[in-house]
Design an enzyme around this catalytic site. Structure first.
Site, mmCIF file in Angstrom:
data_model
loop_
_atom_site.group_PDB
_atom_site.id
_atom_site.type_symbol
_atom_site.label_atom_id
_atom_site.label_comp_id
_atom_site.label_asym_id
_atom_site.label_seq_id
_atom_site.Cartn_x
_atom_site.Cartn_y
_atom_site.Cartn_z
ATOM 1 N N SER A 154 48.051 -46.193 -6.693
ATOM 2 C CA SER A 154 48.076 -46.383 -8.147
ATOM 3 C C SER A 154 49.542 -46.411 -8.546
ATOM 4 C CB SER A 154 47.366 -45.210 -8.817
ATOM 5 O OG SER A 154 47.700 -45.148 -10.184
ATOM 6 N N TYR A 167 45.552 -36.408 -10.398
ATOM 7 C CA TYR A 167 45.317 -37.778 -9.924
ATOM 8 C C TYR A 167 46.623 -38.370 -9.402
ATOM 9 C CZ TYR A 167 44.014 -42.747 -10.057
ATOM 10 O OH TYR A 167 43.776 -44.066 -9.723
HETATM 11 P P1 NDP Z 1 35.204 -46.584 -10.113
HETATM 12 O O1 NDP Z 1 35.110 -45.225 -10.704
HETATM 13 O O2 NDP Z 1 34.673 -47.746 -10.855
HETATM 14 O O3 NDP Z 1 34.542 -46.587 -8.665
HETATM 15 C C1 NDP Z 1 34.855 -45.572 -7.764
HETATM 16 C C2 NDP Z 1 33.880 -45.596 -6.620
HETATM 17 O O4 NDP Z 1 34.188 -44.468 -5.777
HETATM 18 C C3 NDP Z 1 32.448 -45.440 -7.084
HETATM 19 O O5 NDP Z 1 31.612 -46.259 -6.311
HETATM 20 C C4 NDP Z 1 32.173 -43.976 -6.829
HETATM 21 O O6 NDP Z 1 30.832 -43.680 -6.542
HETATM 22 C C5 NDP Z 1 33.012 -43.716 -5.594
HETATM 23 N N1 NDP Z 1 33.278 -42.283 -5.468
HETATM 24 C C6 NDP Z 1 33.886 -41.472 -6.360
HETATM 25 N N2 NDP Z 1 33.868 -40.211 -5.938
HETATM 26 C C7 NDP Z 1 33.226 -40.219 -4.739
HETATM 27 C C8 NDP Z 1 32.855 -39.208 -3.808
HETATM 28 N N3 NDP Z 1 33.103 -37.919 -4.036
HETATM 29 N N4 NDP Z 1 32.204 -39.567 -2.681
HETATM 30 C C9 NDP Z 1 31.903 -40.859 -2.459
HETATM 31 N N5 NDP Z 1 32.212 -41.855 -3.293
HETATM 32 C C10 NDP Z 1 32.856 -41.529 -4.430
HETATM 33 O O7 NDP Z 1 36.749 -46.763 -9.790
HETATM 34 P P2 NDP Z 1 37.629 -48.088 -9.563
HETATM 35 O O8 NDP Z 1 36.831 -49.126 -8.908
HETATM 36 O O9 NDP Z 1 38.327 -48.371 -10.815
HETATM 37 O O10 NDP Z 1 38.737 -47.512 -8.559
HETATM 38 C C11 NDP Z 1 38.775 -47.841 -7.191
HETATM 39 C C12 NDP Z 1 40.091 -47.340 -6.624
HETATM 40 O O11 NDP Z 1 41.175 -47.975 -7.290
HETATM 41 C C13 NDP Z 1 40.318 -45.842 -6.797
HETATM 42 O O12 NDP Z 1 40.994 -45.349 -5.649
HETATM 43 C C14 NDP Z 1 41.234 -45.762 -8.002
HETATM 44 O O13 NDP Z 1 41.992 -44.583 -8.000
HETATM 45 C C15 NDP Z 1 42.069 -46.996 -7.803
HETATM 46 N N6 NDP Z 1 42.707 -47.521 -9.013
HETATM 47 C C16 NDP Z 1 41.972 -48.099 -10.014
HETATM 48 C C17 NDP Z 1 42.597 -48.645 -11.126
HETATM 49 C C18 NDP Z 1 41.830 -49.308 -12.224
HETATM 50 O O14 NDP Z 1 42.453 -49.728 -13.217
HETATM 51 N N7 NDP Z 1 40.533 -49.431 -12.156
HETATM 52 C C19 NDP Z 1 44.073 -48.608 -11.255
HETATM 53 C C20 NDP Z 1 44.744 -47.958 -10.165
HETATM 54 C C21 NDP Z 1 44.076 -47.456 -9.084
HETATM 55 P P3 NDP Z 1 29.763 -43.473 -7.738
HETATM 56 O O15 NDP Z 1 29.615 -44.808 -8.383
HETATM 57 O O16 NDP Z 1 28.557 -43.021 -7.034
HETATM 58 O O17 NDP Z 1 30.368 -42.453 -8.663
#
Ligand code: NDP
Length: 250
Positions: A154, A167
């Site tokens: 990030s 975070y």
């Molecule tokens: P979302 O919250 O939309 O999706 C995250 C996914 O990770 C979900 O499928 C969620 O599962 C899963 N997840 C979360 N916690 C767990 C856990 N304990 N065990 C297993 N699975 C888990 O996030 P994004 O798609 O936006 O983010 C994806 C990545 O990109 C992350 O690493 C985030 O930090 C990074 N990021 C995103 C940005 C953005 O603008 N969107 C910007 C910068 C970085 P469930 O659906 O079941 O909760």
């Protein structure tokens, strides 16, 4: 550049690729895109219904049949990850790529008010799981002729920003894990890089910026070129980088 990468048909044909957090957001789109370009994808996540819906979508599109690994990064142990690696090896024979994408945002707050329990949970889900997953997957991935390990960073994992708390700290640690592995595996067939998706229209982004209009943001599909580039053979030799999946917003 990675951001303008034009993947060619079947560029991931024959590859087996693990995607964590594959049920929603960026991970969901990455799983669909990797499958579209020919990969057999392994969908890891904690909400089985979401993984099943991605599975169904991939099967309906007649892409290579995926596999589902229900696992909560919060509770998973080293043994769980080793068992998973063994199962992947038995079922697929190899693992050519892993996108470690799942993470939690937690609660944004002033540093002085970060709850210890939240800090511990964030370190478990966003950092320790990445360390354990990588340790479990590296021996298997090292057996592939070429393999690509991708961590998800990030902008606040490179420069801290007020109130991003645990975070931000967790993403600095992810950059560190990625740098360590890429340095140690420099001479190997495994490449390891970080990707920073940038502001992307997902639930996590909406949680961090509730007042923002989601329509003003790029979608997960928009940022796929970099995700495809790092998995495709065109990125062989690219190691130890931390890429931005999108140009800064103008
Ligand atoms: P979302 O919250 O939309 O999706 C995250 C996914 O990770 C979900 O499928 C969620 O599962 C899963 N997840 C979360 N916690 C767990 C856990 N304990 N065990 C297993 N699975 C888990 O996030 P994004 O798609 O936006 O983010 C994806 C990545 O990109 C992350 O690493 C985030 O930090 C990074 N990021 C995103 C940005 C953005 O603008 N969107 C910007 C910068 C970085 P469930 O659906 O079941 O909760």
């Amino acid at each position: 550049t990675a951001q303008n990468y034009q993947a060619t048909d079947n560029c991931l044909q024959g590859k087996t690729i693990l995607v964590t957090g594959a049920g929603d957001g960026i991970g969901r789109q990455a799983a669909l895109s990797y499958a579209q370009y020919g990969a057999t994808v392994i969908l890891l996540g904690r909400t089985v219904a979401k993984l099943e819906s991605v599975y169904d979508e991939i099967v309906a599109l007649e892409y290579s049949e995926p596999a589902i690994v229900p696992l909560d990064l919060k509770g998973a142990s080293a043994q769980n990850y080793h068992d998973m690696a063994a199962t992947i090896e038995n079922q697929f024979g190899a693992l050519d790529g892993a996108l470690l994408n799942a993470a939690m945002l937690g609660v944004l707050s002033p540093f002085a008010q970060i709850e210890e329990s939240l800090f511990d949970e964030m370190m478990q889900v966003n950092v320790k799981s990445q360390f354990l997953l990588a340790q479990a997957l590296l021996p298997l991935m090292s057996k592939s002729e070429h393999s690509s390990l991708i961590f998800t960073s990030s902008s606040v994992g490179r420069t801290a920003r007020a109130y991003w708390g645990a975070y931000s700290i967790s993403k600095f640690a992810v950059e560190g894990i990625s740098q360590l592995i890429s340095d140690e595996y420099e001479q190997s067939t495994l490449r390891c890089n970080c990707i920073n998706p940038g502001a992307t229209r997902t639930k996590m982004r909406a949680g961090a910026y509730p007042a923002e209009d989601p329509q003003s943001l790029r979608t997960a599909l928009d940022i796929m070129p970099s995700y495809l580039y790092l998995m495709a053979d065109d990125s062989i030799g690219v190691n130890g980088q931390s890429l931005d999946a999108q140009p800064p917003k103008s």
